[in-house]
Design an enzyme around this catalytic site. Sequence first.
Site, PDB file in Angstrom:
ATOM      1  CG  HIS A  66      -8.711  -7.849   4.377  1.00  0.00           C
ATOM      2  ND1 HIS A  66      -8.062  -8.033   3.182  1.00  0.00           N
ATOM      3  CD2 HIS A  66      -7.989  -6.920   5.052  1.00  0.00           C
ATOM      4  CE1 HIS A  66      -6.985  -7.243   3.133  1.00  0.00           C
ATOM      5  NE2 HIS A  66      -6.930  -6.567   4.269  1.00  0.00           N
ATOM      6  CD  GLU A 112      -5.017  -1.315  -2.262  1.00  0.00           C
ATOM      7  OE1 GLU A 112      -5.324  -2.328  -1.619  1.00  0.00           O
ATOM      8  OE2 GLU A 112      -4.408  -0.336  -1.785  1.00  0.00           O
ATOM      9  CG  HIS A 154      -5.926  -0.407   7.671  1.00  0.00           C
ATOM     10  ND1 HIS A 154      -6.913  -1.345   7.825  1.00  0.00           N
ATOM     11  CD2 HIS A 154      -5.860  -0.149   6.344  1.00  0.00           C
ATOM     12  CE1 HIS A 154      -7.411  -1.658   6.625  1.00  0.00           C
ATOM     13  NE2 HIS A 154      -6.794  -0.937   5.715  1.00  0.00           N
ATOM     14  CG  HIS A 192      -8.395   0.594  -2.211  1.00  0.00           C
ATOM     15  ND1 HIS A 192      -7.872   1.769  -1.709  1.00  0.00           N
ATOM     16  CD2 HIS A 192      -8.092  -0.370  -1.289  1.00  0.00           C
ATOM     17  CE1 HIS A 192      -7.256   1.513  -0.563  1.00  0.00           C
ATOM     18  NE2 HIS A 192      -7.381   0.239  -0.278  1.00  0.00           N
ATOM     19  CG  ASP A 251      -5.736   2.513   3.175  1.00  0.00           C
ATOM     20  OD1 ASP A 251      -5.525   1.677   4.057  1.00  0.00           O
ATOM     21  OD2 ASP A 251      -5.721   2.211   1.968  1.00  0.00           O
TER      22      ASP A 251
HETATM   23  C1  NGQ Z   1      -4.599  -3.643   4.640  1.00  0.00           C
HETATM   24  N1  NGQ Z   1      -3.977  -2.211   2.827  1.00  0.00           N
HETATM   25  O1  NGQ Z   1      -5.500  -4.401   4.969  1.00  0.00           O
HETATM   26  O2  NGQ Z   1      -4.019  -2.937   5.453  1.00  0.00           O
HETATM   27  C2  NGQ Z   1      -4.224  -3.544   3.181  1.00  0.00           C
HETATM   28  C3  NGQ Z   1      -3.040  -4.403   2.923  1.00  0.00           C
HETATM   29  C4  NGQ Z   1      -3.997  -6.436   1.858  1.00  0.00           C
HETATM   30  C5  NGQ Z   1      -4.354  -1.730   1.651  1.00  0.00           C
HETATM   31  N2  NGQ Z   1      -5.024  -2.541   0.888  1.00  0.00           N
HETATM   32  C6  NGQ Z   1      -3.314  -5.854   3.051  1.00  0.00           C
HETATM   33  N3  NGQ Z   1      -4.068  -0.520   1.261  1.00  0.00           N
HETATM   34  O3  NGQ Z   1      -4.674  -5.733   1.093  1.00  0.00           O
HETATM   35  O4  NGQ Z   1      -3.895  -7.619   1.681  1.00  0.00           O
HETATM   36 ZN    ZN Z   2      -7.303  -0.719   3.760  1.00  0.00          ZN
END
Ligand code: NGQ
Ligand code: ZN
Length: 455
Positions: A208, A237, A59, A271, A322
Amino acid sequence: MDTSRFHFGAVLTPDGWREDVTISVASDGCIRQLQNGYCGNARRIRGIAIPAMPNVHSHAHQRLMLGLAERAGPGADSFWTWREAMYGFSLRLQPDDLEAVAAQLYLEMLKSGFSAVGEFQYLHHQPDGSAYANPAEMSLRCLAAADAVGLGITMIPTLYAYSGFGGQAPLASQRRFITDADGFLGLFERLSIQVKANSLQRLGIAPHSLRAVTPALLREVLAGIPPAAPVHIHVAEQVKEVNDSIAFSGLRPVETLLREFPLSGRWTAIHATHMTPAETVALAASGAIAGLCPTTEANLGDGIFPAVAYRAAGGALAIGSDSQITVSPAEDLRMLEYSQRLQEHTRNALAGGPNRSTGRTLYEAALAGGAQSICQPMGAIAPGYRCDIAVLDDAHPLLAGRTRDAALDTWIFSGGNTLVKDMVVAGRHLVDDRHHAQEHEIERKFRSALEKFAT
Ligand code: NGQ
Ligand code: ZN
């Protein structure tokens, strides 16, 4: 016709280490042949040539908040409080900021040994949630940044519709991410035109998470895109995510994925931290790739992926940077191995058998899984693969007397990024003795973007 040739003192090939090799590259950037000895007018690059690594999960925008989320908050800190802070930064980011940050980040990826990235991009809309004039604006900025650096990129735009299991309404702070099926397919169409014009670019889809899409929505969207496009999804995760999943459906997140979709090598489970032994074996058997981000998972307090059991079951894996808390294939592989040693009270937990190098086993696993995960023709120094090579500095003091697997293990466990000396991508020598032709310009723009995000 060869357009370029490189000579190396040592090369890691699928058949093992070779010394004194000339690599010929065809005009499409792919390796045509490896020959013993110095041939023709090859460019001599001093050092140890290994296949460059795919980075399957990035990201880019999160590079902006480094060092700003390591201070304790008023209450108990968690992944979820970090996420609120991250959303705050995300709501302030303009397209020029994203391009500047992504360019510097991708340059750092390149200099650390990655030659391609899977960009899981979810900032689709303007800060107020309305569409950009070009709805693909933000994803295009990431593609432009990768192109400026010369890094391969698989754009993996995110399908994000809900805030929790069962199609819960999105939060106001998620307004930049939200699309419905038609909005996503329109974005995908624009991006597919763009990536077709660049041989280093590919396109996938990122539902997502099972919090952000329902299986029905994902099935609808998958029916509208090419059947080979890679699919990446965050899954299992956090413990809260597992508990919410069970509360909603009685099933754990990985169980849900396995039940609802025909998982295969097209899929990357990002993850997959919290799995039962049965889920671990079933995910491995599905052919899906586990997209592990060990330094981010440690930073966010996610938990420990069951890598020993997963590998014993033949599971494929890849690595990703990430949150960009660390940008280093060496450090992520090291963290992966160390998490298992800490958990299992052993050493060389993932070496895969007696007398095998842990670094070599993990490196080769992440090359193969990573190339498949982001659909890039990389991952081996062999005819037909893109000529993506990382070169370790054999004159560095840490590598004195170290060759072959011992050199690779020294890089992964001790040396890290400082040992990466040169990078070749698609036959272009982009990093020459740690320098890239555009690095000053890229850094200048990055500094001015970053200064705006100092709090
Ligand atoms: C993200 N990051 O999409 O950037 C996520 C956070 C979520 C990680 N999962 C947001 N490490 O998972 O809702
Ligand atoms: Zn991510």
